[in-house]
Scaffold this motif. Structure first.
Motif, mmCIF file in Angstrom:
data_model
loop_
_atom_site.group_PDB
_atom_site.id
_atom_site.type_symbol
_atom_site.label_atom_id
_atom_site.label_comp_id
_atom_site.label_asym_id
_atom_site.label_seq_id
_atom_site.Cartn_x
_atom_site.Cartn_y
_atom_site.Cartn_z
ATOM 1 N N ASN A 165 0.818 -1.222 0.000
ATOM 2 C CA ASN A 165 0.000 0.000 0.000
ATOM 3 C C ASN A 165 0.849 1.268 0.000
ATOM 4 O O ASN A 165 0.495 2.280 0.603
ATOM 5 N N ASP A 166 2.027 1.208 -0.661
ATOM 6 C CA ASP A 166 2.921 2.364 -0.810
ATOM 7 C C ASP A 166 3.476 2.878 0.516
ATOM 8 O O ASP A 166 3.915 4.035 0.608
ATOM 9 N N SER A 167 3.446 2.079 1.552
ATOM 10 C CA SER A 167 4.036 2.483 2.834
ATOM 11 C C SER A 167 5.542 2.205 2.825
ATOM 12 O O SER A 167 6.039 1.381 2.055
ATOM 13 N N ILE A 168 6.268 2.902 3.703
ATOM 14 C CA ILE A 168 7.732 2.818 3.753
ATOM 15 C C ILE A 168 8.166 2.656 5.204
ATOM 16 O O ILE A 168 7.682 3.351 6.103
ATOM 17 N N LEU A 169 9.115 1.750 5.443
ATOM 18 C CA LEU A 169 9.726 1.557 6.756
ATOM 19 C C LEU A 169 11.175 1.996 6.683
ATOM 20 O O LEU A 169 11.925 1.560 5.806
ATOM 21 N N MET A 170 11.603 2.847 7.628
ATOM 22 C CA MET A 170 12.981 3.333 7.694
ATOM 23 C C MET A 170 13.545 3.066 9.091
ATOM 24 O O MET A 170 12.895 3.387 10.100
ATOM 25 N N VAL A 171 14.736 2.492 9.138
ATOM 26 C CA VAL A 171 15.410 2.178 10.391
ATOM 27 C C VAL A 171 16.840 2.695 10.296
ATOM 28 O O VAL A 171 17.554 2.375 9.335
ATOM 29 N N THR A 172 17.268 3.487 11.288
ATOM 30 C CA THR A 172 18.599 4.086 11.256
ATOM 31 C C THR A 172 19.308 3.899 12.595
ATOM 32 O O THR A 172 19.101 4.688 13.531
ATOM 33 N N PRO A 173 20.139 2.880 12.740
ATOM 34 C CA PRO A 173 21.006 2.793 13.919
ATOM 35 C C PRO A 173 22.214 3.720 13.749
ATOM 36 O O PRO A 173 22.648 3.986 12.619
ATOM 37 N N TYR A 174 22.768 4.204 14.865
ATOM 38 C CA TYR A 174 23.890 5.127 14.782
ATOM 39 C C TYR A 174 24.722 5.069 16.057
ATOM 40 O O TYR A 174 24.274 4.565 17.101
ATOM 41 N N ALA A 175 25.933 5.606 15.973
ATOM 42 C CA ALA A 175 26.823 5.722 17.134
ATOM 43 C C ALA A 175 27.662 6.980 16.964
ATOM 44 O O ALA A 175 28.005 7.360 15.832
ATOM 45 N N ARG A 176 28.012 7.608 18.102
ATOM 46 C CA ARG A 176 28.767 8.860 18.057
ATOM 47 C C ARG A 176 29.808 8.886 19.179
ATOM 48 O O ARG A 176 29.590 8.337 20.247
ATOM 49 N N TYR A 177 30.920 9.569 18.884
ATOM 50 C CA TYR A 177 31.987 9.758 19.878
ATOM 51 C C TYR A 177 32.565 11.149 19.687
ATOM 52 O O TYR A 177 32.776 11.603 18.550
ATOM 53 N N SER A 178 32.818 11.846 20.788
ATOM 54 C CA SER A 178 33.491 13.142 20.715
ATOM 55 C C SER A 178 34.333 13.349 21.961
ATOM 56 O O SER A 178 34.018 12.823 23.040
ATOM 57 N N ASP A 179 35.404 14.129 21.807
ATOM 58 C CA ASP A 179 36.312 14.414 22.919
ATOM 59 C C ASP A 179 36.931 15.789 22.665
ATOM 60 O O ASP A 179 37.404 16.058 21.551
ATOM 61 N N MET A 180 36.909 16.654 23.670
ATOM 62 C CA MET A 180 37.425 18.012 23.480
ATOM 63 C C MET A 180 38.108 18.505 24.746
ATOM 64 O O MET A 180 37.687 18.203 25.860
ATOM 65 N N GLU A 181 39.164 19.291 24.548
ATOM 66 C CA GLU A 181 39.864 19.970 25.640
ATOM 67 C C GLU A 181 40.150 21.392 25.193
ATOM 68 O O GLU A 181 40.637 21.609 24.083
ATOM 69 N N PHE A 182 39.815 22.371 26.049
ATOM 70 C CA PHE A 182 40.122 23.751 25.677
ATOM 71 C C PHE A 182 40.339 24.614 26.902
ATOM 72 O O PHE A 182 39.799 24.347 27.982
ATOM 73 N N LEU A 183 41.161 25.641 26.719
ATOM 74 C CA LEU A 183 41.467 26.597 27.772
ATOM 75 C C LEU A 183 40.406 27.691 27.753
ATOM 76 O O LEU A 183 40.226 28.385 26.753
ATOM 77 N N GLN A 203 16.779 5.228 15.230
ATOM 78 C CA GLN A 203 15.600 5.968 14.845
ATOM 79 C C GLN A 203 14.779 5.096 13.893
ATOM 80 O O GLN A 203 15.323 4.502 12.959
ATOM 81 N N THR A 204 13.482 5.021 14.118
ATOM 82 C CA THR A 204 12.602 4.247 13.246
ATOM 83 C C THR A 204 11.465 5.140 12.766
ATOM 84 O O THR A 204 10.957 5.972 13.529
ATOM 85 N N THR A 205 11.090 4.957 11.521
ATOM 86 C CA THR A 205 10.007 5.739 10.927
ATOM 87 C C THR A 205 9.168 4.841 10.022
ATOM 88 O O THR A 205 9.712 4.071 9.218
ATOM 89 N N TYR A 206 7.862 4.944 10.183
ATOM 90 C CA TYR A 206 6.926 4.218 9.320
ATOM 91 C C TYR A 206 5.990 5.234 8.689
ATOM 92 O O TYR A 206 5.277 5.967 9.384
ATOM 93 N N ARG A 207 5.986 5.310 7.362
ATOM 94 C CA ARG A 207 5.163 6.273 6.634
ATOM 95 C C ARG A 207 4.105 5.525 5.840
ATOM 96 O O ARG A 207 4.433 4.640 5.037
ATOM 97 N N MET A 208 2.856 5.898 6.062
ATOM 98 C CA MET A 208 1.737 5.196 5.419
ATOM 99 C C MET A 208 0.760 6.212 4.827
ATOM 100 O O MET A 208 0.267 7.097 5.537
ATOM 101 N N PRO A 209 0.499 6.123 3.529
ATOM 102 C CA PRO A 209 -0.496 7.015 2.933
ATOM 103 C C PRO A 209 -1.901 6.652 3.420
ATOM 104 O O PRO A 209 -2.319 5.504 3.318
ATOM 105 N N VAL A 210 -2.610 7.629 3.956
ATOM 106 C CA VAL A 210 -3.989 7.424 4.389
ATOM 107 C C VAL A 210 -4.945 7.769 3.258
ATOM 108 O O VAL A 210 -5.963 7.109 3.066
ATOM 109 N N SER A 211 -4.607 8.797 2.501
ATOM 110 C CA SER A 211 -5.379 9.202 1.341
ATOM 111 C C SER A 211 -4.430 9.885 0.372
ATOM 112 O O SER A 211 -3.222 9.966 0.612
#
Length: 261
Positions: A165-183, A203-211
């Motif tokens: 029915n023209d619906s779409i499923l989107m799944v996005t796993p992710y990972a992040r790392y950051s490190d900072m030092e400042f005066l 992040q998960t998204t399900y898009r479904m046309p209703v009309s």
């Protein structure tokens, strides 16, 4: 929060003011800056460019890409060096973005890995009445000892599948790392701050046309984060701000949010 993104080699940048929609996850509360990476080329290509400017500024950019069958890739790297308008206020920065696309029978995907490194010599304020009019004074740096060092690493894989029915499923796993030092030269006592975080989520998204005029979008965001901050001052600044450690704490955050629009 944007200096570690590879905006120099992005396909496009979207700026949306005000509260964001669920399309950009459930926490786009005050605005969205969406940096979209370059897609792989249909045929093999390699591009090299160089820039130069005043104050010993220079940047080199390299991009290579190709597609074979169901797969396509693109690797973008760039490095910049700037002597700075004020004395001892330059920076060196390197960025990398690698993207791999896949087109399957059921699922399509693109995976993105980005990394950055910044070594910056920050500058203090110019003070005095009409100081900016003094050609010599406006280039002076009252804090040549100030610095900022920052590293970051990000990964995401966006998976997408067409359903009935023209619906779409989107799944996005992710990972992040950051490190900072400042005066923190702008504070009394000039403490040094160290901060960083490691996070992973989906992040998960399900898009479904209703009309023909209405599309229902819903999904769930989840994230786990471990972060820390340390702040230490080398010398005394009055009795109220003695030398030593000022902050040392860790934060563990769990996020779970559902949305529908």
């Amino acid at each position: 929060e944007l200096f570690d993104l590879n905006t120099e080699q992005a396909q496009q940048i979207e700026v949306l003011r005000g509260p964001g929609t669920a399309l950009h996850s459930s926490d786009a509360l005050h605005g969205v800056i969406n940096v979209i990476s370059q897609a792989p080329a249909q045929e093999a290509e390699t591009q090299v460019s160089a820039e130069a400017g005043p104050n010993d500024y220079g940047r080199v950019k390299l991009s290579t890409s190709d597609s074979q069958g169901r797969y396509g890739y693109r690797v973008n790297v760039n490095g910049a060096s700037d002597g700075g308008y004020q004395h001892d206020s330059g920076f060196d920065q390197q960025k990398m973005t690698a993207r791999l696309d896949y087109q399957g029978d059921l699922w399509s995907s693109f995976s993105l890995v980005s990394a950055s490194n910044l070594n910056q010599e920050t500058a203090g304020y110019v003070v005095g009445t009409d100081a900016y009019k003094n050609d010599d004074l406006r280039r002076e740096n009252a804090n040549p000892e100030a610095y900022r060092d920052s590293q970051s690493l990000r990964w995401q894989t966006h998976l997408e599948r067409d359903l009935a029915n023209d619906s779409i499923l989107m799944v996005t796993p992710y990972a992040r790392y950051s490190d900072m030092e400042f005066l923190m030269h702008f504070l009394p006592g000039q403490p040094v701050e160290q901060n960083g975080q490691t996070s992973t989520g989906i992040q998960t998204t399900y898009r479904m046309p209703v009309s023909s005029e209405l599309i229902l979008t819903q999904g769930v965001d989840a994230e786990l984060t471990d972060a820390y901050l340390k702040q230490t001052q080398a010398t005394d600044f009055s009795w109220s701000m003695p030398a030593g450690q000022q902050y040392d704490y860790e934060v563990a955050a769990h996020l779970l949010a559902a949305f529908m629009t």
